[in-house]
Write an enzyme that holds these catalytic residues in place. Structure first.
Site, PDB file in Angstrom:
ATOM      1  N   HIS A 401       0.814  -1.210   0.000  1.00  0.00           N
ATOM      2  CA  HIS A 401       0.000   0.000   0.000  1.00  0.00           C
ATOM      3  C   HIS A 401       0.854   1.270   0.000  1.00  0.00           C
ATOM      4  O   HIS A 401       0.340   2.370  -0.231  1.00  0.00           O
ATOM      5  CB  HIS A 401      -0.930  -0.012   1.221  1.00  0.00           C
ATOM      6  N   ASP A 405      -2.108   2.368  -4.581  1.00  0.00           N
ATOM      7  CA  ASP A 405      -3.342   2.822  -3.934  1.00  0.00           C
ATOM      8  C   ASP A 405      -4.433   1.763  -4.078  1.00  0.00           C
ATOM      9  O   ASP A 405      -4.381   0.901  -4.970  1.00  0.00           O
ATOM     10  CB  ASP A 405      -3.819   4.138  -4.546  1.00  0.00           C
TER      11      ASP A 405
END
Length: 430
Positions: A401, A405
């Site tokens: 992450h 995204d």
């Protein structure tokens, strides 16, 4: 003429190896290109062959020793005839007179020393130490045991490590049981297992490959902001495509048509559209890779290996299937080389072959994404307001992450779903 055998180049970022076992012993005859020693690295197990025909002379590095690239392993006497092993001299058999025990004989005292383990009649012959595995031979030597006095339960009457451990621990276990039977006080709590439990346990040192797998997977969890997103795929169209063309495909390309090749091609198309999934973090920089080296996770008896299909973006479906088939065969035979597992940019793992319904695959550092495929299972789904039975498969994408995204990850997985459910998109590039 004496020829030296050195540790070969082991591949990218691999500087040392462990001597797993010597296939040949000093004095054995060897043929040119015949394997003489097996090395284990943090990535793969490989065999080192003799460059010439002759006799294996002095062995420099012992089993279990760690050696660096270029280190001397052994010497081969070129052209020399191998020494034939001397015949084994068996100890003369001693006739033990049979003693009749009266029915009223008193029971054996509780503190008598237990009798040694005696081999069954089928295993009474002396066992050649050279036939023992390295682990078994090491235990036998350390405890000064006679293999002929240990019951062998392995295939073909072979002695296993569990057999030796049972022989080592059986006297202690019997003594402990005898003491407990005569003592009134309960046995004090101990941190170590009971002797009877210890006899059924086996302590095995982790292989170098397994140690590195453990370290890398834990490092991935500790360093990456790892998250997993899921989707499901209706495999009806892909299964029909395979059923319609598998025979013609195999006849034309001499390789079977599978699902993995299609998912590799679909992943490449999706990676082109979402380049962050094919990138990696290097300090404060992001490295975007404009090439597609796809790792395909393969389970082996030694552990999980991930050979990499280099430049998979330039390959056809048939080329991809050939590469996957080749890796599968070589992994089964332990022939995957270190270079085969270097340079991956994205990984695909198929837990479905083992029956997994759903999982959260762990990243393969420094990669930022890994796709998990799972078991195809028929389920009731709604299509055009109708409940129908379809072969469904869950897909999982684990991603970092920090660089990817949620929108990109979900869209990436949805793109693969679209192409798998309508394989014509791969042909059209849409």
């Amino acid at each position: 003429m004496s020829i030296e055998i050195h540790v070969p180049t082991l591949g990218e970022s691999v500087s040392d190896a462990t001597i797993a076992r010597w296939i040949k012993k000093a004095g054995d005859a060897v043929a040119a290109d015949e394997p003489i020693v097996e090395l284990e690295t943090d990535k793969v197990t490989l065999e080192v062959p003799s460059p010439v025909a002759g006799k294996l002379g002095e062995i420099i590095a012992a089993e279990g020793e760690t050696v660096e690239v270029g280190a001397l392993l052994a010497r081969v006497e070129e052209g020399a005839a191998g020494a034939k092993p001397a015949p084994k001299q068996q100890a003369p058999k001693q006739e033990v007179p049979k003693q009749e025990v009266p029915k009223s004989a008193p029971a054996k005292a509780a503190d008598d020393t237990p009798a040694p383990v005696v081999a069954a009649a089928s295993a009474s012959a002396a066992i050649d130490n050279s036939d023992l595995s390295p682990a078994v031979r090491r235990l036998v030597d350390e405890h000064k045991l006679n293999p002929a006095n240990i019951v062998a339960t392995g295939v073909g009457g072979r002695l296993t490590k569990a057999d030796v451990l049972a022989a080592i621990n059986k006297p202690q276990a019997a003594l402990a049981q005898s003491v407990m039977a005569t003592a009134n006080a309960p046995t004090p709590a101990r941190a170590t297992p009971r002797a009877v439990d210890a006899a059924r346990e086996e302590r095995v040192r982790m292989s170098k490959l397994r140690q590195v797998i453990a370290a890398r997977l834990k490092a991935a969890q500790n360093s990456a902001a790892m998250l997993t997103t899921f989707n499901e795929v209706n495999m009806s169209s892909l299964m029909k495509l395979r059923a319609d063309y598998k025979d013609a495909f195999e006849a034309a390309h001499e390789v079977r048509l599978g699902f993995m090749g299609v998912f590799v091609q679909a992943a490449i198309q999706a990676l082109r559209e979402f380049p962050a999934v094919n990138a990696e973090i290097d300090g404060t920089d992001i490295i975007y890779k404009n090439y597609y080296n796809i790792g395909v996770a393969v389970g082996t008896p030694q552990g999980l290996v991930v050979p990499v299909i280099k430049d998979a973006g330039e390959m056809s479906l048939a080329d991809t299937e050939r590469a996957i088939s080749d890796f599968g065969l070589r992994a089964r035979d332990g022939k995957i080389a270190p270079d085969d597992m270097a340079g991956g940019t994205f990984t695909i793992s198929n837990g479905g072959v083992y029956g997994s319904m759903m999982s959260t695959p762990i990243l393969n550092p420094p990669q930022s994404g890994i796709l998990g495929m799972h078991k195809i299972e028929k389920r009731a789904v709604v299509i055009d307001d109708q409940i129908v039975i379809c072969p469904m498969m869950y897909l999982a994408l684990s991603y970092d992450h920090r660089i990817i995204d949620g929108r990109e990850a979900v869209s990436f997985l949805a793109r693969i779903k679209e192409m798998a459910e309508d394989p014509r998109r791969l042909l059209m590039g849409v």
